[in-house]
Design a protein around this motif. Structure first.
Motif, PDB file in Angstrom:
ATOM      1  N   ARG A  34      17.875  27.804  22.087  1.00 45.95           N
ATOM      2  CA  ARG A  34      17.607  27.795  20.653  1.00 45.95           C
ATOM      3  C   ARG A  34      16.173  27.328  20.423  1.00 45.95           C
ATOM      4  O   ARG A  34      15.744  26.333  20.993  1.00 45.95           O
ATOM      5  N   ILE A  35      15.447  28.069  19.581  1.00 41.27           N
ATOM      6  CA  ILE A  35      14.066  27.727  19.262  1.00 41.27           C
ATOM      7  C   ILE A  35      14.026  27.162  17.846  1.00 41.27           C
ATOM      8  O   ILE A  35      14.491  27.806  16.897  1.00 41.27           O
ATOM      9  N   THR A  36      13.467  25.972  17.686  1.00 36.33           N
ATOM     10  CA  THR A  36      13.361  25.324  16.380  1.00 36.33           C
ATOM     11  C   THR A  36      11.892  25.065  16.063  1.00 36.33           C
ATOM     12  O   THR A  36      11.133  24.632  16.937  1.00 36.33           O
ATOM     13  N   PRO A 149      22.441  20.933  22.929  1.00 38.33           N
ATOM     14  CA  PRO A 149      23.611  21.619  22.375  1.00 38.33           C
ATOM     15  C   PRO A 149      24.565  22.144  23.443  1.00 38.33           C
ATOM     16  O   PRO A 149      25.747  22.348  23.172  1.00 38.33           O
ATOM     17  N   ALA A 150      24.066  22.372  24.673  1.00 37.41           N
ATOM     18  CA  ALA A 150      24.922  22.879  25.743  1.00 37.41           C
ATOM     19  C   ALA A 150      25.754  21.784  26.400  1.00 37.41           C
ATOM     20  O   ALA A 150      26.926  21.978  26.712  1.00 37.41           O
ATOM     21  N   ALA A 151      25.149  20.616  26.626  1.00 37.48           N
ATOM     22  CA  ALA A 151      25.817  19.540  27.367  1.00 37.48           C
ATOM     23  C   ALA A 151      24.855  18.373  27.495  1.00 37.48           C
ATOM     24  O   ALA A 151      23.720  18.414  27.018  1.00 37.48           O
ATOM     25  N   PRO A 189      14.948  24.144  33.131  1.00 35.77           N
ATOM     26  CA  PRO A 189      14.686  23.210  32.029  1.00 35.77           C
ATOM     27  C   PRO A 189      15.785  23.323  30.995  1.00 35.77           C
ATOM     28  O   PRO A 189      16.308  24.415  30.741  1.00 35.77           O
ATOM     29  N   VAL A 190      16.146  22.212  30.400  1.00 34.00           N
ATOM     30  CA  VAL A 190      17.168  22.234  29.351  1.00 34.00           C
ATOM     31  C   VAL A 190      16.580  21.874  27.993  1.00 34.00           C
ATOM     32  O   VAL A 190      17.232  22.044  26.969  1.00 34.00           O
ATOM     33  N   ARG A 191      15.337  21.387  27.992  1.00 40.21           N
ATOM     34  CA  ARG A 191      14.614  21.147  26.741  1.00 40.21           C
ATOM     35  C   ARG A 191      13.115  21.244  27.037  1.00 40.21           C
ATOM     36  O   ARG A 191      12.639  20.762  28.059  1.00 40.21           O
ATOM     37  N   LEU A 222      18.536  24.237  25.434  1.00 39.69           N
ATOM     38  CA  LEU A 222      19.619  25.028  25.996  1.00 39.69           C
ATOM     39  C   LEU A 222      20.870  24.876  25.142  1.00 39.69           C
ATOM     40  O   LEU A 222      21.310  23.759  24.852  1.00 39.69           O
ATOM     41  N   VAL A 223      21.454  26.024  24.747  1.00 37.68           N
ATOM     42  CA  VAL A 223      22.686  25.978  23.949  1.00 37.68           C
ATOM     43  C   VAL A 223      23.896  26.447  24.731  1.00 37.68           C
ATOM     44  O   VAL A 223      25.044  26.080  24.392  1.00 37.68           O
TER      45      VAL A 223
END
Length: 228
Positions: A34-36, A149-151, A189-191, A222-223
């Motif tokens: 997800r891109i914010t 958001p994924a974990a 990467p997760v963020r 990561l979602v």
């Protein structure tokens, strides 16, 4: 479910090794981010990364945004240690696809806490064939447990400052600052938090101070993910 960095460290010699040794990619692995817009916290869309091929030298990944404002579908290519062979780089607030030789040093193993590197690589614009000299200053900040958001993940936190080498007659090169939270057990990467900016002296002519032109400020999280 939390991935445990301690368990990863117990099976590897040394303090940190690049997680590809732990979580090798496989064709069909899929990761959705997800891109914010971090300026105003508004969502910009999602981007799906799917591993297409894996061979002895490289990993090919298709990248599919769900919003045209995030760019067109593209193909990224990585070395087996996760460094960039074909990948976009921000040039004056626009993504430009480059081929890197040697590979863009996103990671320099082992990823010991406190380690730093400064490496210059050649980059060739895939469309125009114009060359650029790109410098990457990286450092391993340490380890951090984060929630996406994924974990929840135990991560290695890495910071990079990239000098894009995209000088033009009236504009300076782009400076890109990235902070990345890398989950070794996932191998991804997760963020990522990324900003960029550059100077345009023409806009500074009437002022004694020159404020950088700010590019996007993106938060990438990561979602979801599926692994083969």
């Amino acid at each position: 479910m939390r991935t445990h960095l301690l368990a990863v460290l117990m099976v590897l010699p040394g303090l940190f090794f690049f997680p590809a040794a732990v979580a090798a990619p496989a064709a069909g692995d899929t990761y959705v981010y997800r891109i914010t817009n971090a300026y105003n916290h508004e969502p910009r869309g999602t981007v799906t990364h799917r591993v297409e091929t894996v061979d002895a030298e490289r990993v090919t990944i298709s990248v599919s945004p769900d919003n045209p404002l995030l760019g067109a579908r593209r193909t990224d290519v990585f070395s087996k240690d996760g460094n960039w062979l074909q990948h976009p780089l921000i040039n004056h607030d626009k993504p430009v696809e480059y081929n890197f030789s040697p590979a863009f040093p996103a990671y320099v193993v082992p990823l010991d806490s406190g380690k730093s590197w400064s490496i210059r690589v050649n980059a060739t614009n895939s469309s125009s064939k114009r060359g650029a000299s790109v410098r990457v200053d990286g450092s391993v900040v340490g380890t951090e447990s984060i929630v996406t958001p994924a974990a929840s993940f135990d991560t290695i936190k890495i910071k990079r400052t990239v000098y894009a080498g995209d000088w033009e007659t009236f504009t300076s090169e782009t400076t890109i600052v990235e902070t990345e939270w890398y989950a070794p057990a996932l191998g991804r990467p997760v963020r990522i938090e990324r900003t960029s900016g550059y100077l345009d002296p023409q806009r500074c002519a009437a002022s004694s101070a020159c404020t950088p032109i700010r590019g996007d400020w993106d938060l990438i999280e990561l979602v979801s993910h599926t692994r083969k």
